[in-house]
Design an enzyme around this catalytic site. Structure first.
Site, short mmCIF file in Angstrom:
data_model
loop_
_atom_site.label_atom_id
_atom_site.label_comp_id
_atom_site.label_asym_id
_atom_site.label_seq_id
_atom_site.Cartn_x
_atom_site.Cartn_y
_atom_site.Cartn_z
N ALA A 187 -7.79 -9.63 43.63
CA ALA A 187 -7.35 -9.98 42.28
C ALA A 187 -7.84 -8.95 41.26
O ALA A 187 -8.88 -8.33 41.43
CB ALA A 187 -7.87 -11.36 41.90
N GLY A 245 -8.11 -11.25 47.97
CA GLY A 245 -6.69 -11.59 48.01
C GLY A 245 -5.85 -10.57 48.75
O GLY A 245 -4.80 -10.91 49.29
N GLU A 276 -6.13 -11.61 52.29
CA GLU A 276 -5.35 -12.84 52.47
C GLU A 276 -3.86 -12.53 52.54
O GLU A 276 -3.11 -13.17 53.29
CB GLU A 276 -5.64 -13.81 51.33
CG GLU A 276 -7.06 -14.37 51.37
CD GLU A 276 -7.27 -15.43 50.31
OE1 GLU A 276 -6.94 -16.60 50.58
OE2 GLU A 276 -7.72 -15.07 49.21
N GLU A 326 -15.56 -12.59 48.28
CA GLU A 326 -15.89 -13.72 47.42
C GLU A 326 -16.78 -14.75 48.12
O GLU A 326 -17.45 -15.55 47.46
CB GLU A 326 -14.62 -14.39 46.90
CG GLU A 326 -13.67 -14.91 47.97
CD GLU A 326 -12.62 -13.89 48.37
OE1 GLU A 326 -11.44 -14.22 48.37
OE2 GLU A 326 -13.01 -12.76 48.72
#
Length: 223
Positions: A127, A172, A175, A195
């Site tokens: 992000a 992200g 992911e 994270e």
């Protein structure tokens, strides 16, 4: 039961064969077999023609959507292109990804989708935290929800999807790669859900981390 198992195996082999051909085409390589844990990465040349989504020139550059032609017709390459932000997922980039994936899932001519980076040495840094720091709390919730929905839509595409990981894939970004059916990584690739060091659950939560060690191919790429 045995016949059904053999039929399923044949389907799996066909999907893997198509996926391998798509990756080779997208990375500008032909006739080269993947070699485990071998170095050497070169930028892959892709055709310059293709469709882009977005109303502004700046937006179009952040996500490059290319439909390959000729013998590779049916292969679509989605290229992340935010070099100044290491391909970090911004509101605009997530919006463009959502539009692209939405168009792909209803396109019957698409056979395979390849997700890659247009920026050498980086896949996606996760992000865009600089942008998020300026968001109101309500905006953050909306952004995370849209990013999660987009990545889940990618995971649910009815065609084989491949993440070509050249460089770093964090948070992200990882992911996003995990949402694909197959991950092909350069030997220089680095991956992590950073994270979790802060006891934060990954935002998209597509696979629960189960996909990290599944379907990951290490290879050396060359033009």
């Amino acid at each position: 039961m045995a016949a059904a198992a053999l039929g399923g195996l044949g389907l799996l082999r066909a999907r893997l064969k198509l996926a391998a051909a798509a990756t080779s085409a997208a990375l500008g390589r032909t006739g080269h077999r993947a070699s485990p844990l071998r170095g050497g990465v070169a930028a892959a040349a892709l055709p310059s023609t293709g469709r882009s989504y977005g109303s502004q020139a700046k937006e179009e550059e952040e996500l490059r959507v290319r439909y390959l032609d000729d013998e590779h017709k049916g292969i679509v390459v989605l290229g992340l292109n935010r070099s100044h932000a290491k391909n970090a997922l911004s509101k605009n980039l997530v919006k463009m990804m959502s539009k692209a994936v939405d168009a792909l899932k209803s396109d019957k001519k698409v056979r395979t989708v390849v997700f890659r980076s247009e920026v050498p040495g980086i896949f996606c840094a996760g992000a865009d935290l600089k942008e998020r720091a300026k968001m109101h709390s309500s905006e953050v919730s909306s952004f995370v929800s849209r990013a999660r929905a987009t990545i889940n839509e990618l995971a649910n595409l009815p065609v084989p999807t491949i993440a070509a990981i050249d460089g770093t894939a964090l948070g992200g970004g990882l992911e996003l790669a995990l949402a694909c059916d197959i991950r092909v990584a350069a030997s220089s690739a680095k991956m992590g859900l950073v994270e979790t060091k802060l006891a934060i659950i990954p935002g998209a939560d597509v696979t629960g981390g189960e996909g990290l060690g599944v379907g990951l191919w290490w290879t050396s790429w060359s033009v």
